[in-house]
Scaffold this active site. Structure first.
Site, short mmCIF file in Angstrom:
data_model
loop_
_atom_site.label_atom_id
_atom_site.label_comp_id
_atom_site.label_asym_id
_atom_site.label_seq_id
_atom_site.Cartn_x
_atom_site.Cartn_y
_atom_site.Cartn_z
N HIS A 192 23.60 32.11 24.34
CA HIS A 192 24.70 31.24 24.07
C HIS A 192 24.39 30.37 23.09
O HIS A 192 23.99 29.24 23.16
CB HIS A 192 24.96 30.59 25.55
CG HIS A 192 26.34 29.95 25.56
ND1 HIS A 192 27.16 29.60 26.50
CD2 HIS A 192 26.93 29.11 24.31
CE1 HIS A 192 28.20 28.91 26.26
NE2 HIS A 192 28.05 28.69 24.96
N HIS A 208 25.98 28.47 19.24
CA HIS A 208 27.03 28.14 18.38
C HIS A 208 26.57 28.08 16.94
O HIS A 208 25.96 26.77 16.63
CB HIS A 208 27.72 27.17 18.87
CG HIS A 208 28.72 27.28 19.96
ND1 HIS A 208 29.88 27.62 20.04
CD2 HIS A 208 28.21 26.99 21.25
CE1 HIS A 208 30.15 27.73 21.26
NE2 HIS A 208 29.20 27.29 22.31
N LEU A 209 26.09 29.11 16.04
CA LEU A 209 25.47 28.85 14.78
C LEU A 209 26.05 28.17 13.75
O LEU A 209 25.77 27.68 12.70
CB LEU A 209 25.12 30.08 14.19
CG LEU A 209 23.69 30.82 14.93
CD1 LEU A 209 23.33 32.18 14.25
CD2 LEU A 209 22.66 29.79 14.81
N ASN A 255 33.80 30.83 18.21
CA ASN A 255 34.81 29.64 17.92
C ASN A 255 34.35 29.05 16.67
O ASN A 255 33.79 27.97 16.52
CB ASN A 255 34.92 28.65 19.04
CG ASN A 255 33.54 27.86 19.34
OD1 ASN A 255 32.47 28.70 19.25
ND2 ASN A 255 33.48 26.79 19.85
N HIS A 298 33.80 31.30 29.40
CA HIS A 298 33.58 29.43 29.68
C HIS A 298 34.84 29.20 30.60
O HIS A 298 35.83 29.28 30.29
CB HIS A 298 34.17 28.79 28.16
CG HIS A 298 34.09 27.38 28.39
ND1 HIS A 298 33.30 26.34 27.90
CD2 HIS A 298 34.89 26.49 29.14
CE1 HIS A 298 33.59 25.19 28.37
NE2 HIS A 298 34.66 25.22 28.94
N HIS A 311 27.12 28.52 31.17
CA HIS A 311 26.76 27.20 31.43
C HIS A 311 27.16 26.80 33.05
O HIS A 311 28.20 25.86 33.22
CB HIS A 311 27.08 26.32 30.57
CG HIS A 311 28.52 26.61 30.02
ND1 HIS A 311 29.65 26.57 30.53
CD2 HIS A 311 29.02 26.51 28.45
CE1 HIS A 311 30.79 26.89 29.84
NE2 HIS A 311 30.32 26.67 28.47
N ASN A 348 30.87 19.90 27.28
CA ASN A 348 31.60 20.64 28.19
C ASN A 348 31.08 22.10 28.67
O ASN A 348 30.63 22.70 27.87
CB ASN A 348 32.89 21.04 27.93
CG ASN A 348 33.77 20.02 27.72
OD1 ASN A 348 33.83 18.86 28.53
ND2 ASN A 348 34.84 19.87 26.76
N ASP A 363 23.09 27.07 24.98
CA ASP A 363 24.72 26.45 24.40
C ASP A 363 24.50 25.59 23.36
O ASP A 363 25.05 24.48 23.12
CB ASP A 363 25.34 26.06 25.53
CG ASP A 363 26.72 25.82 25.43
OD1 ASP A 363 27.16 26.24 24.09
OD2 ASP A 363 27.53 25.06 26.01
N HIS A 377 27.31 19.65 16.24
CA HIS A 377 28.38 18.57 15.62
C HIS A 377 27.90 17.46 15.02
O HIS A 377 26.52 17.18 15.29
CB HIS A 377 29.28 18.11 16.73
CG HIS A 377 30.06 19.07 17.36
ND1 HIS A 377 31.26 19.89 17.00
CD2 HIS A 377 29.78 19.48 18.56
CE1 HIS A 377 31.77 20.68 17.75
NE2 HIS A 377 30.96 20.43 18.93
O1 DOR Z 1 30.42 21.38 24.84
C1 DOR Z 1 31.02 22.50 24.32
N1 DOR Z 1 30.82 22.64 22.78
N2 DOR Z 1 31.89 23.18 25.04
C2 DOR Z 1 32.45 24.26 24.43
O2 DOR Z 1 32.91 25.03 24.92
C3 DOR Z 1 32.43 24.60 23.04
C4 DOR Z 1 31.31 24.00 22.23
C5 DOR Z 1 31.07 23.75 20.85
O3 DOR Z 1 31.47 24.99 20.24
O4 DOR Z 1 30.98 22.81 20.48
ZN ZN Z 2 31.32 26.83 26.86
ZN ZN Z 3 29.25 27.19 24.24
#
Ligand code: DOR
Ligand code: ZN
Ligand code: ZN
Length: 454
Positions: A66, A68-69, A100, A187, A243, A289, A316, A320
């Site tokens: 899990h 997010h690259l 995403n 999710h 998660h 989240n 996860d 950002h």
């Molecule tokens: O906190 C989160 N960040 N929950 C998500 O479902 C997406 C993730 C993100 O891509 O930043």
């Molecule tokens: Zn998520």
């Molecule tokens: Zn995630």
């Protein structure tokens, strides 16, 4: 192909090697990208290079399913090099990337574009999730032609082609995944409940943490898990709940498991080690989240973990810019960079006696590779890939996000003192991290495509 008597590329010696049969004072012979022998030093073949691991522990590299690259249109948050460098620094040798993105990964073309963008830049292995496409008939080609390893479904909001409120479409999507024999990672936050509660909070002008927690409450997680389980059961699909964060969530997953349904689940270090009190005191860097929960919820995650109900540890990793996370709460970005802290945090729990090393390796390496069908990864065995992490169990250090390789240089664990440090990482037989430094060439990692059935 190596055979007995020939010289291998690399021998690792003076190690405590974690194998499925126990921990041995031994070494490894590596040829090309594979482990060809696990044996006492005297029984290892001649090698072009011999490296001492100074008596440290050698574990299978972590498989983090899990992550997010980012990259592409979101490269300002993280890119394929910085994200995989963070992985290598954290002892993670394979990551599975979430869809995403910008553009959203949701078609053969977008999967292929993403793989192309990643290929020359990655220093660990990367597999890709896709969101479901709008035309569900196209799902097959995303897996069979594109090489994505699984689907990801955001139930919280529409990401990709399927609106999570549309049960009929969801059911079709799950049936496609079932026939392709790939899991759906979920999710789990119910879209209708989220929308209603959010509208209510906005109407009453609330914008504090309490209001936010009320919107993203455990019952929202529970409702989504129950709905996902029901749809998956009808479609005979395999689902993986991402998660898990609350006692209600644990209850919903345990109920499905007790009924023998093919449901797996994961937990993150932040949901296991932090509570809502940390969110209140730390603020933006702890906003994620599903959100951090109460002590009671955290306790039930630990109980479920100790009872063997939780399959996987995942970070996860969701980078950002901190400014984007510091906006007013309804606009703020959520997510925590976790690749560089996961293994030290978990080793610290081993040191505290809350976790066994066997459980750590099973949940952070073996099981995640099984869940996504990543063959030859996640275990130290002869014939398997040489994806490895060397850890110094005695080293204590303080988590200092300014030294992260990730572009996200903040963490809710800032200042924590942890015990157990990844000191070397090998990917496909190559040393990619040494003493915290990335020594890989971009491209030493590989894009892992779904194995084609022939
Ligand atoms: O906190 C989160 N960040 N929950 C998500 O479902 C997406 C993730 C993100 O891509 O930043
Ligand atoms: Zn998520
Ligand atoms: Zn995630």
């Amino acid at each position: 192909m190596w055979s007995e008597g020939l010289t291998v590329d690399l021998v690792l010696k003076d190690a405590k090697v974690f194998t499925p049969n126990g921990i041995f004072e031994a070494g490894l012979a590596i040829d090309g990208d594979r482990i060809v022998k696990v044996a006492r030093e005297a029984n290892l073949p001649p090698a072009s290079e011999r490296m001492s691991l100074d008596g440290n522990l050698l574990l299978p590299g972590l498989v983090d399913i899990h992550v997010h690259l980012r990259g592409q249109g979101l490269s300002y948050k993280e890119d394929f090099y910085t994200g995989t460098a963070a992985a290598a620094a954290g002892g993670v040798t394979t990551v599975a990337d979430m869809p995403n993105n910008m553009p959203v990964t949701m078609s053969v073309e977008t999967v292929k574009e993403r793989m192309k963008a990643a290929e020359g830049d990655v220093v660990v292995n990367v597999a890709f999730y896709s969101a479901f496409p709008e035309k569900i008939e196209e799902a097959a080609s995303i897996i069979l032609e594109g090489g994505a390893v699984a689907f990801k479904l955001f139930m919280s909001k529409k990401v990709g082609g399927v609106d999570p409120k549309d049960s009929q479409l969801l059911s079709k999507a799950f049936k496609e995944a079932a026939s392709l024999q790939v899991p759906v990672a979920v999710h789990a936050e119910d879209p209708n409940l989220l929308e209603e509660r959010r509208a209510e909070a906005l109407r009453s002008g609330k914008s504090d943490v309490e209001a936010y927690l009320e919107v993203h409450s455990p019952s929202v997680e529970e409702a989504a898990i129950e709905r996902a389980v029901k749809l998956a059961e009808e479609a005979e699909a395999r689902i993986h709940i991402c998660h898990l964060s609350s006692s209600r969530g644990v209850r919903a997953v345990s109920a499905a498991k007790r009924r023998g349904l093919p449901v797996s689940c994961e937990v993150t270090p932040h949901h296991l080690l932090l509570t809502v009190e940390d969110l209140k005191s730390i603020g933006a860097a702890a906003l994620v989240n599903p959100p951090l929960r109460s002590r009671r919820d955290v306790d039930s995650l630990w109980r479920a973990l100790q009872a063997g109900f939780i399959d996987v540890f995942a970070s996860d990793h969701a980078p950002h810019r901190l400014e984007e996370k510091s906006l007013p709460i309804w606009e703020a970005e959520t997510g925590i960079p976790g690749l560089e802290t996961m293994l030290p945090l978990l080793l610290t729990q081993v040191d505290r006696g809350l976790l066994t090393l066997g459980t750590l390796v099973r949940m952070a390496s073996e099981r995640p590779a099984e869940v996504l069908g990543l063959e030859g990864r996640g275990r130290i065995v002869e014939g398997g890939y040489a994806d490895l992490v060397v850890v110094d169990l005695s080293e204590r250090f303080r988590i200092e996000p300014s030294t992260f390789h990730s572009k996200a240089k903040y963490s809710p664990f800032r200042g924590w003192v942890v015990k157990g440090k990844p000191v070397k990482t090998f990917v496909n037989g190559r040393l990619v991290m040494d003493g915290g430094e990335i020594v890989a060439e971009p491209g030493d990692g590989r894009v892992l495509r779904r194995r084609r059935e022939t």
